[in-house]
Each structure stands twice: as structure tokens, then as C-alpha cells.
Design a protein around this motif. Structure first.
Motif, mmCIF file in Angstrom:
data_model
loop_
_atom_site.group_PDB
_atom_site.id
_atom_site.type_symbol
_atom_site.label_atom_id
_atom_site.label_comp_id
_atom_site.label_asym_id
_atom_site.label_seq_id
_atom_site.Cartn_x
_atom_site.Cartn_y
_atom_site.Cartn_z
ATOM 1 N N ASP A 149 4.928 -87.212 -36.933
ATOM 2 C CA ASP A 149 4.795 -87.023 -38.370
ATOM 3 C C ASP A 149 3.544 -87.714 -38.895
ATOM 4 N N ALA A 150 3.265 -88.910 -38.377
ATOM 5 C CA ALA A 150 2.093 -89.659 -38.828
ATOM 6 C C ALA A 150 0.807 -89.161 -38.177
ATOM 7 N N ALA A 151 0.833 -89.003 -36.857
ATOM 8 C CA ALA A 151 -0.386 -88.650 -36.125
ATOM 9 C C ALA A 151 -0.737 -87.176 -36.243
ATOM 10 N N GLY A 152 0.284 -86.322 -36.388
ATOM 11 C CA GLY A 152 0.035 -84.884 -36.402
ATOM 12 C C GLY A 152 0.192 -84.237 -37.761
ATOM 13 N N GLY A 153 0.504 -85.005 -38.783
ATOM 14 C CA GLY A 153 0.627 -84.439 -40.121
ATOM 15 C C GLY A 153 1.965 -83.776 -40.397
ATOM 16 N N GLY A 154 2.951 -84.006 -39.582
ATOM 17 C CA GLY A 154 4.269 -83.406 -39.783
ATOM 18 C C GLY A 154 5.040 -83.384 -38.485
ATOM 19 N N GLY A 155 6.344 -83.217 -38.562
ATOM 20 C CA GLY A 155 7.126 -83.116 -37.334
ATOM 21 C C GLY A 155 8.463 -83.808 -37.381
ATOM 22 N N TRP A 156 8.683 -84.683 -38.352
ATOM 23 C CA TRP A 156 9.957 -85.404 -38.401
ATOM 24 C C TRP A 156 11.142 -84.446 -38.493
ATOM 25 N N GLY A 157 11.162 -83.606 -39.510
ATOM 26 C CA GLY A 157 12.280 -82.689 -39.695
ATOM 27 C C GLY A 157 12.456 -81.699 -38.550
ATOM 28 N N PRO A 158 11.395 -80.933 -38.216
ATOM 29 C CA PRO A 158 11.538 -79.962 -37.124
ATOM 30 C C PRO A 158 11.958 -80.584 -35.797
ATOM 31 N N VAL A 159 11.347 -81.700 -35.423
ATOM 32 C CA VAL A 159 11.668 -82.312 -34.132
ATOM 33 C C VAL A 159 13.066 -82.932 -34.136
ATOM 34 N N VAL A 160 13.353 -83.751 -35.157
ATOM 35 C CA VAL A 160 14.599 -84.521 -35.157
ATOM 36 C C VAL A 160 15.805 -83.653 -35.513
ATOM 37 N N THR A 161 15.725 -82.933 -36.628
ATOM 38 C CA THR A 161 16.863 -82.114 -37.061
ATOM 39 C C THR A 161 17.241 -81.075 -36.004
ATOM 40 N N SER A 162 16.241 -80.336 -35.532
ATOM 41 C CA SER A 162 16.534 -79.246 -34.595
ATOM 42 C C SER A 162 17.124 -79.769 -33.294
ATOM 43 N N ASN A 163 16.607 -80.883 -32.761
ATOM 44 C CA ASN A 163 17.111 -81.397 -31.490
ATOM 45 C C ASN A 163 18.502 -82.006 -31.618
ATOM 46 N N LEU A 164 18.810 -82.599 -32.769
ATOM 47 C CA LEU A 164 20.174 -83.095 -32.985
ATOM 48 C C LEU A 164 21.161 -81.935 -33.056
ATOM 49 N N LEU A 165 20.744 -80.837 -33.713
ATOM 50 C CA LEU A 165 21.610 -79.663 -33.801
ATOM 51 C C LEU A 165 21.823 -79.025 -32.432
ATOM 52 N N VAL A 166 20.782 -79.030 -31.605
ATOM 53 C CA VAL A 166 20.902 -78.489 -30.248
ATOM 54 C C VAL A 166 21.943 -79.285 -29.453
ATOM 55 N N GLN A 167 22.040 -80.588 -29.727
ATOM 56 C CA GLN A 167 23.016 -81.433 -29.026
ATOM 57 C C GLN A 167 24.443 -81.260 -29.548
ATOM 58 N N GLY A 168 24.601 -80.432 -30.594
ATOM 59 C CA GLY A 168 25.938 -80.145 -31.091
ATOM 60 C C GLY A 168 26.345 -80.929 -32.318
ATOM 61 N N ALA A 169 25.393 -81.617 -32.964
ATOM 62 C CA ALA A 169 25.715 -82.400 -34.159
ATOM 63 C C ALA A 169 26.076 -81.476 -35.322
ATOM 64 N N THR A 170 26.905 -81.967 -36.245
ATOM 65 C CA THR A 170 27.321 -81.193 -37.415
ATOM 66 C C THR A 170 26.139 -80.953 -38.343
ATOM 67 N N PRO A 171 25.852 -79.693 -38.738
ATOM 68 C CA PRO A 171 24.663 -79.394 -39.549
ATOM 69 C C PRO A 171 24.568 -80.178 -40.851
ATOM 70 N N ARG A 172 25.648 -80.251 -41.633
ATOM 71 C CA ARG A 172 25.562 -80.877 -42.963
ATOM 72 C C ARG A 172 25.171 -82.355 -42.879
ATOM 73 N N THR A 173 25.872 -83.122 -42.063
ATOM 74 C CA THR A 173 25.568 -84.554 -41.987
ATOM 75 C C THR A 173 24.266 -84.820 -41.234
ATOM 76 N N THR A 174 23.904 -83.944 -40.311
ATOM 77 C CA THR A 174 22.626 -84.095 -39.612
ATOM 78 C C THR A 174 21.471 -83.954 -40.593
ATOM 79 N N ILE A 175 21.506 -82.902 -41.412
ATOM 80 C CA ILE A 175 20.448 -82.657 -42.396
ATOM 81 C C ILE A 175 20.373 -83.807 -43.402
ATOM 82 N N GLY A 176 21.526 -84.236 -43.920
ATOM 83 C CA GLY A 176 21.545 -85.325 -44.884
ATOM 84 C C GLY A 176 21.034 -86.627 -44.306
ATOM 85 N N THR A 177 21.423 -86.925 -43.066
ATOM 86 C CA THR A 177 21.012 -88.173 -42.425
ATOM 87 C C THR A 177 19.521 -88.186 -42.121
#
Length: 253
Positions: A149-177
């Protein structure tokens, strides 16, 4: 920027961009930076000013968004701590080495990976519900997501949210967290950038994004709470796939 020369007509397009981008980001846990940067560039804002402005604005929008998600009980506080601490470390490292690393070299590979993740999430949405699981790989995601996110100008949401969802995390609390943890990340990055750039990042575009983004932040949290998990998963997959393909096209063009 001369404040006396600013009128509502000048700032309205940027308010609209900030509002639209934050509704999407608050509801899906990603895309404020991508949408804002893309639309600002199309409105004629120079790339450097667009990037600096978006990072500055995100400090404020993520604060409001995080509070809103907490009030709607969209935050898993155990997961929040596991993400926030390594995320801040990664963000500080990324901002520090920004001038010494060519992030553009690895950007096409990251975008290609995110495109595949987006397609996978779309496939999973059609076979929902999966077995919701507590994600196991968290701290490394926070570290990598913060750094990118810092070095490339973005990436926190796409990298973190998507990979947590791939692991089976609940969408609502994953997005909020992820949204709530992002405040501490953007604050760290913005402080680093402001010490180098001063307050030159506060352009007309920045002020418009700030107004629109802050007004929209509570709506994104409400949508994340109300929209069914299957629909959220499909929307995340769609946004991630489209923005990653577009970014990949621009990076390779």
C-alpha cells in the motif's frame, strides 16, 4: 491553491468521486485508492498529486468508516489486532524504502495474481455458502498488504480482504475489520509522506475527495451489514477482477 477562487462547481466532481469510491470501499473492503486515482487522472489531475491526495484523504475516510463498522458490529477485534500491527510495520517500511525500490517492476505480477483471486472469489460466490473458517495466515498478509500500500500506491484492501475471504473468513466481518485496521495503516503512511511533502497534498481535488469520502463512509458500513454474504462475495470478486485487469492493462501498455 487560493481558497477565495474555489466555488462549488469546481469541487463538485471531486466530491462525487470521493463519495462513489468510499461507498464501494466501505461495503467491499477495497478499491477507494484504485477508483479515486483512476477517476482523478481522467479529470486531469497530475498523477503525483492524485496519489498524494488519495493517501491523505484515506486517513480521514478510514477513521469514519472504521467507527461506522464498529458501531454496526462488523469488526472481529481479535483479527483486527492480528492485521493492524504487522500492517503498520509494513506500511512504515514501504514508505521508508519507496524512493529506493521500483514498485512498477513487480506491479504486473501482483495485478495478475489479484485478477486470478478475483475470478476465484466469483466462482466461490456461485457455490456459497462455504464453511466459514477462522483464517490462519493473517500476520504475513498484514505485513505484505501494508508494504504494498505504501510502496506501490495501493494494495491493502485487494491483498488482505481477498486473501482472507479465500481462506473462508466471513465476508461481513472481514470487510469491516480490514477497513478499521486500514485507518492505522493510512495514518502511518500519511505522516511519513507529509513530513516529506508538507501540506502540498491538500489540493482542490483532495478537499473534494475528503468531503465526499467522509459523507459516504457510514453508508458503506451499513451496506456491508445489510447485503447478503453471497452477494458481497460476488461484488468483491467482480470489483477485484475488473480493477486488476484494468491496472494490468495500464502497467503493460
Amino acid at each position: 491553491m487560493d481558497p477565495t477562487s474555489v466555488n462549488l462547481i469546481d469541487i463538485l466532481p471531486f466530491i462525487a468521486v470521493g463519495f462513489a469510491a468510499q461507498v464501494v470501499d466501505g461495503a467491499l473492503g477495497m478499491a477507494f485508492g484504485v477508483i479515486s486515482n483512476t477517476l482523478l487522472l481522467s479529470l486531469g489531475v497530475p498523477p503525483a498529486a492524485a496519489s498524494a491526495g488519495v493517501h491523505t484523504v484515506e486517513t480521514f475516510t478510514t477513521a469514519v468508516s472504521g467507527i461506522s463498522h464498529a458501531l454496526h458490529r462488523n469488526v472481529n477485534w481479535k483479527l483486527f489486532l492480528r492485521l493492524m500491527i504487522p500492517g503498520v510495520i509494513g506500511g512504515a517500511l514501504g514508505a521508508y524504502v519507496l524512493s529506493n525500490i521500483d514498485a512498477g517492476t513487480v506491479k504486473p505480477f501482483i495485478l495478475g495474481y489479484l485478477t486470478l483471486i478475483g475470478v476465484y472469489l466469483l466462482v466461490r460466490a456461485f457455490h456459497y455458502p462455504p464453511h466459514n473458517k477462522e483464517p490462519k495466515v493473517v500476520e504475513p498478509l498484514g505485513l505484505v498488504g501494508g508494504f504494498l500500500d505504501a510502496a506501490g500506491g495501493g494494495g491493502w484492501g485487494p491483498v488482505v480482504t481477498s486473501n482472507l475471504l479465500v481462506q473462508g473468513a466471513t465476508p461481513r466481518t472481514t470487510i469491516g475489520t480490514v477497513n478499521t485496521a486500514e485507518f492505522f495503516l493510512t495514518l502511518t503512511i500519511s505522516i511519513t509522506f507529509i513530513t516529506q511533502l508538507g501540506f502540498a497534498a491538500f489540493t482542490l481535488a483532495t478537499i473534494g475527495l475528503l468531503i465526499g469520502g467522509v459523507v459516504a463512509a457510514p453508508f458503506g458500513a451499513l451496506l456491508a451489514k445489510r447485503v447478503p454474504a453471497k452477494t458481497l462475495l460476488a461484488l468483491v470478486g467482480t470489483i477485484l477482477t475488473l480493477t486488476s485487469i484494468y491496472g494490468l492493462y495500464r502497467a503493460l501498455a
